[in-house]
Design an enzyme around this catalytic site. Structure first.
Site, short mmCIF file in Angstrom:
data_model
loop_
_atom_site.label_atom_id
_atom_site.label_comp_id
_atom_site.label_asym_id
_atom_site.label_seq_id
_atom_site.Cartn_x
_atom_site.Cartn_y
_atom_site.Cartn_z
N GLU A 30 0.81 -1.22 0.00
CA GLU A 30 0.00 0.00 0.00
C GLU A 30 0.85 1.27 0.00
O GLU A 30 0.35 2.36 0.26
CB GLU A 30 -0.98 -0.02 1.17
CG GLU A 30 -2.06 -1.07 0.99
CD GLU A 30 -3.14 -1.05 2.04
OE1 GLU A 30 -2.99 -0.37 3.08
OE2 GLU A 30 -4.16 -1.73 1.82
N GLU A 87 -10.64 -5.40 8.63
CA GLU A 87 -9.65 -4.33 8.71
C GLU A 87 -8.62 -4.48 7.60
O GLU A 87 -8.27 -3.51 6.94
CB GLU A 87 -8.97 -4.34 10.08
CG GLU A 87 -7.90 -3.29 10.27
CD GLU A 87 -8.41 -1.86 10.28
OE1 GLU A 87 -7.60 -0.95 10.03
OE2 GLU A 87 -9.61 -1.64 10.52
N VAL A 91 -2.85 -11.07 0.58
CA VAL A 91 -2.34 -12.32 0.03
C VAL A 91 -0.98 -12.01 -0.57
O VAL A 91 -0.84 -11.02 -1.31
CB VAL A 91 -3.30 -12.91 -1.03
CG1 VAL A 91 -2.70 -14.14 -1.69
CG2 VAL A 91 -4.65 -13.21 -0.40
N GLY A 97 -4.35 -14.60 -7.37
CA GLY A 97 -4.98 -15.19 -8.54
C GLY A 97 -5.19 -16.68 -8.44
O GLY A 97 -5.55 -17.33 -9.43
N GLY A 99 -7.08 -18.09 -5.80
CA GLY A 99 -8.25 -18.39 -4.98
C GLY A 99 -8.07 -18.18 -3.49
O GLY A 99 -9.01 -18.43 -2.72
N GLY A 101 -7.52 -15.27 -1.75
CA GLY A 101 -8.33 -14.14 -1.30
C GLY A 101 -9.81 -14.48 -1.31
O GLY A 101 -10.54 -14.14 -0.37
N ASN A 128 -6.39 1.36 -5.66
CA ASN A 128 -6.13 -0.08 -5.71
C ASN A 128 -7.17 -0.78 -6.60
O ASN A 128 -8.02 -1.52 -6.14
CB ASN A 128 -6.14 -0.66 -4.30
CG ASN A 128 -5.61 -2.06 -4.24
OD1 ASN A 128 -5.46 -2.72 -5.25
ND2 ASN A 128 -5.34 -2.52 -3.03
N TYR A 135 -13.21 -7.21 -5.42
CA TYR A 135 -14.35 -7.08 -4.53
C TYR A 135 -15.66 -6.98 -5.31
O TYR A 135 -16.66 -7.58 -4.94
CB TYR A 135 -14.18 -5.89 -3.60
CG TYR A 135 -13.00 -6.00 -2.66
CD1 TYR A 135 -12.65 -7.22 -2.08
CD2 TYR A 135 -12.22 -4.89 -2.36
CE1 TYR A 135 -11.56 -7.32 -1.23
CE2 TYR A 135 -11.14 -4.99 -1.50
CZ TYR A 135 -10.82 -6.20 -0.94
OH TYR A 135 -9.74 -6.31 -0.09
#
Length: 163
Positions: A30, A87, A91, A97, A99, A101, A128, A135
């Site tokens: 991040e 929170e 990964v 990629g 699976g 997450g 992001n 999501y």
């Protein structure tokens, strides 16, 4: 990566060094690696004491940590039910990629329903796009009209000491 080799499990006190390493890896991803001030002692105290403030679910492949979900419960005043708040989800890059997450998110969704939660919520950084896309592929809505508000450091101290 065969699903049979992927394990999700609740973290235990001995996992605190791994949890902190994953938190630091997330901060690097991040673009803010120096922001982490959490310590093993603070994670141990706040997550594994008499009244834990958070829970961690680790994703492992043959005992090797691939990622984690760091979560807790809040309460929706409008819905009159608990909310599962994620929170952090992370990964490691080499496992993305595959699976991991989605397995963590599926586990959290099931946990939310088992605990009577009306909602499962989290934040995502606006830049992001890979995470936003992930999501949204799960059916999540990005609530762009809501802004996160934070008070910390000196302003928090100043407000608390007024009057």
């Amino acid at each position: 990566m065969p699903d049979a080799m992927l394990t999700l499990r609740p973290a235990v006190p001995a996992d605190v060094p791994v949890i902190l390493a994953l938190i630091r890896a997330l901060a690097t991803y991040e673009k803010d690696p120096h922001a982490v001030v959490a310590t093993e002692a603070s994670l141990l105290r706040d997550g594994f004491g008499e009244r834990p403030l958070f829970q961690v679910t680790l994703a492992e492949w043959v005992g090797h940590p691939l990622g984690f979900a760091f979560w807790f419960f809040t309460y929706s005043t409008w819905r009159g039910q608990p909310t599962l708040f994620l929170e952090d989800l992370f990964v490691i890059p080499e496992a993305r990629g595959k699976g991991v997450g989605k397995a963590l998110m599926r586990f959290l969704a099931r946990t939310a329903l088992e605990k009577g939660c009306a909602r499962f919520m989290w934040n995502v950084l606006d830049w992001n796009q890979p995470s936003i896309d992930f999501y949204e592929s799960l059916g999540a809505q990005v609530l762009r009209e809501w802004l996160t508000v934070r008070l910390d450091g000196e302003p928090l101290q100043r407000l608390a000491s007024e009057g």
